[in-house]
Scaffold this motif. Structure first.
Motif, short mmCIF file in Angstrom:
data_model
loop_
_atom_site.label_atom_id
_atom_site.label_comp_id
_atom_site.label_asym_id
_atom_site.label_seq_id
_atom_site.Cartn_x
_atom_site.Cartn_y
_atom_site.Cartn_z
N GLN A 206 0.82 -1.23 0.00
CA GLN A 206 0.00 0.00 0.00
C GLN A 206 0.85 1.28 0.00
O GLN A 206 0.31 2.37 0.08
CB GLN A 206 -1.03 0.00 1.15
CG GLN A 206 -0.47 0.20 2.54
CD GLN A 206 -0.06 -1.13 3.19
OE1 GLN A 206 0.36 -2.06 2.51
NE2 GLN A 206 -0.16 -1.21 4.50
N SER A 227 -0.97 3.25 -5.26
CA SER A 227 0.02 2.49 -4.51
C SER A 227 0.67 1.43 -5.40
O SER A 227 0.23 1.19 -6.53
CB SER A 227 -0.66 1.80 -3.33
OG SER A 227 -1.62 0.89 -3.83
N SER A 418 -5.64 5.75 -3.58
CA SER A 418 -5.66 5.84 -2.12
C SER A 418 -6.49 7.02 -1.68
O SER A 418 -7.29 6.92 -0.76
CB SER A 418 -4.25 5.96 -1.55
OG SER A 418 -3.29 5.39 -2.40
#
Ligand code: ATP
Ligand code: MG
Length: 565
Positions: A206, A227, A418
């Motif tokens: 991530q 990510s 994200s």
């Protein structure tokens, strides 16, 4: 010209050493997604090992040409070797560290690919931008992203310098060009003298890997953070849903380097399959050059925006015999069924549509072997539960118009951005109930095919009817006089707003009586769609305003109509 040797023993899909096949148990849900992942070490370096072991066809990993006879071909090993040198430039010479941000504004030159791979090796977050950016655009991007480094060409260096004093966090400027310039380091000189010893950094799946500025079709571009997992790992899980390439195949995507499509179609997705990425450094989109390139090089797959195909079908396609082309894909904007038909009738090839966003990557696609329904952008991509929802986040049944949304709860699927960096308000606005809303309107049919109606803010409401511009544009473009068109709302005292079409005429119609042509076009739309959708106003223009990614800026035309600019 020496073509790569494409003989290959055995069926590539059956290779046990194929990188893609190594993730089978995760795809089947038998094993969890790894905690750590780095595209450079886990995909590119793996292909390099397979290649070394003689288990990959001798197809380059990267094949670049320009219009002046120059050519670059790299194997995965060469890509690894050169990108390690660049990683050393970034970390040792420029002092960049994991998590630092780097703005990369280069045309389609090999260095763009090297820097991207190098950044992954060093954990540096890459922010791509197109070479068409102005000094003001660059300032906006430098300030918003707080980038520590910029890499660009000598041509754009003066623009950077004109704003650099307003960007205190910018530490290093690297120039990919022959000359020298005060305050700038020469990229090529630096990396040629570097050692190729570099061990790839460990990154969590991530960890931020790239930040894209959206196209800015409406409002200012938003910083969309992706990510390692959302861009690099997703294609390993998503079956062979939209590309389905083999290691012996070659893909050419004509999009600009600043756009996410290039990162997807000319970086992550083909390299997951060990395929060759072909690039022609076209200074501008010249349809003859593109067609000739398809005749001279063994390109299997072609990806472009609809503008590309609209341009190509204006040529006499019977003059061209493509060497290997079998698979065409279009994305970024709706593709008019008429263009699809013309392309098919002249080349025998279908155009597979892909629908996506900077935020989500590929959302829907017409995959290989799937039935093609002209005007439809295909079915939901794997991992994504795509639905049509209403204002209250209720799922609408097939056939009903609503907003295209992707389920984001309870688990945010791999592939999602994200967040909009430094913009929690915009991030929150993109959520509704259990869904992420795309801001696009559409419908889904009984078979799960999605149809695009328009961007939410492009919808025209006339006398109470909701009209999507795309349907009207697609009807207009069927007319031989129309090369390209944009349909927007225009004020009307009686109806509130009416449909207005901006039309770019085909040169053969330039001396036609425009009044009667207008009536002709109106009648044509009345015949091909519901009559209330016909454009009550028509204006003939030389060209349409477009974003740097080639998208029609309907909002600009609309604002002019309404006297807002
Ligand atoms: P901004 O969000 O800054 O206004 P943008 O939405 O144009 O810019 P992108 O992320 O590049 O920035 O574009 C995504 C949008 O492009 C989608 O939301 C959709 O409106 C449109 N789009 C992409 N592919 C297709 C397609 N195949 N058919 C129709 N529209 C498409
Ligand atoms: Mg958008």
């Amino acid at each position: 010209l020496k073509l790569p040797n494409r003989t290959f023993h055995g069926h590539p899909r059956l290779l046990s050493s194929d990188v893609y096949s190594q993730y089978e148990s995760i795809r089947q849900g038998k094993q969890e997604i790894p905690k750590y992942f780095n595209f450079a070490s886990d995909v590119l370096d793996k292909w390099s090992e397979i290649e070394k072991a003689g288990k990959r066809p001798s197809n380059p990993a990267f094949w670049w040409i320009n219009g002046e006879g120059e050519e670059v071909k790299w194997s995965f090993e060469e890509l690894g070797f050169l990108s390690r040198k660049v990683a050393n430039v970034l970390t040792k010479e420029c002092g960049l560290q994991k998590g630092d941000k780097l703005i990369l504004i280069l045309p389609r030159i090999p260095e763009w690919w090297l820097v991207k791979v190098a950044c992954m090796r060093a954990g540096i977050v890459v922010i791509p931008g197109t070479s068409q950016l102005s000094a003001k655009d660059i300032l906006y991007r430098l300030q918003a992203s707080k980038a520590a480094c910029i890499i660009t060409t000598g041509k754009l260096a003066p623009a950077v310098d004109s704003v650099a004093s307003q960007c205190q966090l910018l530490k290093t400027k690297l120039m990919v060009s022959k000359g020298s310039r005060e305050g700038w380091q020469n990229f090529t000189e630096l990396y040629q003298n570097q050692s190729a010893d570099h061990s790839c950094i460990k990154t969590r799946i991530q960890d931020p890997m790239m930040i894209f500025f959206t196209s800015g079709t409406t409002g200012s571009p938003k910083m969309t953070q992706h990510s390692q997992g959302s861009l690099g790992f997703r294609p390993l899980l998503s079956e062979r849903y939209w590309l389905d390439l083999t290691p012996s195949q070659i893909i050419w995507n004509t999009a600009d380097t600043g756009w996410i499509l290039t990162s997807i179609a000319s970086f992550f997705d083909p390299w997951v399959f060990g395929s060759c990425i072909f690039i022609h450094n076209l200074p501008q989109t010249d349809s003859e050059v593109i067609l000739n390139t398809l005749c001279r090089f063994p390109i299997d797959a072609l990806v472009g925006a609809p503008t590309l195909f609209r341009m190509l079908v204006q040529n006499d396609l019977s003059k061209y015999k493509f060497m290997s082309l079998k698979y065409c894909m279009s994305g970024g904007e709706p593709l008019n069924p008429e263009v699809m038909e013309q392309w098919k009738s002249h080349t025998g090839l279908d155009i597979h549509e892909v629908y996506g966003q900077t935020e989500m990557g590929v959302i829907c696609s017409v995959s290989k072997g799937m039935k093609i329904k002209p005007g439809s952008m295909g079915k939901a991509a794997p991992l994504y539960d795509v639905q049509i929802i209403d204002k209250n986040a209720n799922i609408l049944p097939p056939g009903q118009q609503g907003e295209i949304a992707i389920r984001s709860k309870p688990i945010r699927p791999l592939g999602f951005f994200s967040e909009y960096l430094d913009n929690p308000k915009k991030t929150a606005e993109s959520e509704r109930g259990d869904f992420y809303v795309t801001g696009d309107r559409g419908t889904m049919d009984e078979e799960g095919y999605f149809q695009f109606i328009g961007r939410d803010d492009d919808i025209i409401i006339s006398s109470g009817y909701r009209i999507g511009p795309f349907e009207v544009e697609s009807a207009l473009i069927e007319h031989p006089a129309v090369v390209e068109t944009a349909v927007v709302s225009s004020p009307d005292p009686l109806r509130g707003e009416v449909v207005k079409a901006f039309v770019v005429l085909s040169p053969t119609f330039s001396s036609t009586d425009l009044k009667s042509l207008t009536r002709d076009l109106q009648d044509h739309v009345k015949k091909t769609t519901a009559p209330y959708k016909y454009p009550r106003k028509v204006e003939f223009v030389k060209e349409l305003p477009k974003t740097v990614t080639g998208k029609i800026k309907r909002n600009e035309l609309r604002d002019k109509e309404w006297g807002r600019i």
